[in-house]
Design an enzyme around this catalytic site. Structure first.
Site, PDB file in Angstrom:
ATOM      1  N   ASN A 162      -5.438  11.278  11.547  1.00 58.17           N
ATOM      2  CA  ASN A 162      -5.067  11.526  12.934  1.00 58.17           C
ATOM      3  C   ASN A 162      -6.137  12.420  13.535  1.00 58.17           C
ATOM      4  O   ASN A 162      -6.438  13.481  12.998  1.00 58.17           O
ATOM      5  CB  ASN A 162      -3.686  12.177  13.011  1.00 58.17           C
ATOM      6  N   HIS A 202       4.140   6.682   3.381  1.00 55.77           N
ATOM      7  CA  HIS A 202       5.171   5.726   3.004  1.00 55.77           C
ATOM      8  C   HIS A 202       4.661   4.768   1.935  1.00 55.77           C
ATOM      9  O   HIS A 202       3.464   4.637   1.725  1.00 55.77           O
ATOM     10  CB  HIS A 202       5.647   4.932   4.224  1.00 55.77           C
ATOM     11  N   GLU A 249       8.385   1.252   3.944  1.00 59.13           N
ATOM     12  CA  GLU A 249       8.156   0.274   5.008  1.00 59.13           C
ATOM     13  C   GLU A 249       8.309  -1.125   4.439  1.00 59.13           C
ATOM     14  O   GLU A 249       7.831  -1.414   3.345  1.00 59.13           O
ATOM     15  CB  GLU A 249       6.745   0.448   5.565  1.00 59.13           C
ATOM     16  N   HIS A 298       0.816  -1.206   0.000  1.00 60.73           N
ATOM     17  CA  HIS A 298       0.000   0.000   0.000  1.00 60.73           C
ATOM     18  C   HIS A 298       0.852   1.259   0.000  1.00 60.73           C
ATOM     19  O   HIS A 298       2.037   1.210   0.291  1.00 60.73           O
ATOM     20  CB  HIS A 298      -0.946   0.036   1.208  1.00 60.73           C
ATOM     21  N   GLU A 352      -3.772   3.580   1.667  1.00 58.86           N
ATOM     22  CA  GLU A 352      -4.112   3.699   3.085  1.00 58.86           C
ATOM     23  C   GLU A 352      -4.292   5.176   3.420  1.00 58.86           C
ATOM     24  O   GLU A 352      -3.372   5.972   3.247  1.00 58.86           O
ATOM     25  CB  GLU A 352      -2.998   3.116   3.952  1.00 58.86           C
ATOM     26  N   ARG A 367      -1.727  10.877   4.728  1.00 58.60           N
ATOM     27  CA  ARG A 367      -2.467  11.428   5.857  1.00 58.60           C
ATOM     28  C   ARG A 367      -3.527  12.366   5.313  1.00 58.60           C
ATOM     29  O   ARG A 367      -3.268  13.112   4.366  1.00 58.60           O
ATOM     30  CB  ARG A 367      -1.524  12.164   6.804  1.00 58.60           C
TER      31      ARG A 367
END
Length: 146
Positions: free
Chosen positions: A66, A80, A123, A6, A62, A10
């Protein structure tokens, strides 16, 4: 063996972002909320990848929301790229031997982070169950940001 999982971004308004991605053919595959971490993860997949995403959790976008407001400037909203790897220790060792700093070592045998030459966070997630903790990873500290 490496498999793309993925890309994380944000978002400040998850519903508006979902509506945007729906306009280009993505649909929600799953959602996870963390009361303790104060965030929500929303995964989306393109129409042609939807069934594969449901079955394999990839390939997806994704969305990370937050709960505490944050002003995203300078690319902070891009999180990422994530790849599943057959042996996280071997991948990290290969990168380290080439001079790539391991920003978040795979101390848990499951997850590691590095950065590209341009500073994009990558990642790595161990395929299957985490590997048993091993040195030098188990005692290696984080470096920089990831």
């Amino acid at each position: 063996m490496t498999r793309f999982l993925h890309t994380m971004i944000r978002v400040s308004d998850p519903e508006a972002t979902i509506r945007f991605f729906e306009l280009i053919g993505l649909r929600e595959t799953r959602r996870m909320e963390s009361e303790k971490g104060r965030f929500t993860l929303i995964y989306l997949a393109a129409d042609e990848d939807f069934e594969a995403a449901l079955a394999h959790r990839a390939p997806e976008v994704e969305l990370t929301w937050n709960w505490d407001p944050e002003d995203y400037r300078g690319g902070r909203n891009f999180g990422h790229l994530a790849f599943q790897v057959a042996d996280i220790y071997a991948v990290c060792a290969r990168l380290m031997a080439a001079g790539v700093p391991i920003n978040r070592p795979p101390r848990d045998g499951h997850m590691a982070f590095v950065r590209t030459p341009d500073g994009i966070s990558v990642e790595f997630l161990q395929k299957g169950t985490p590997l048993a903790p091993a040195e030098p990873w188990a005692s290696m500290p984080n470096t920089g940001s990831w």
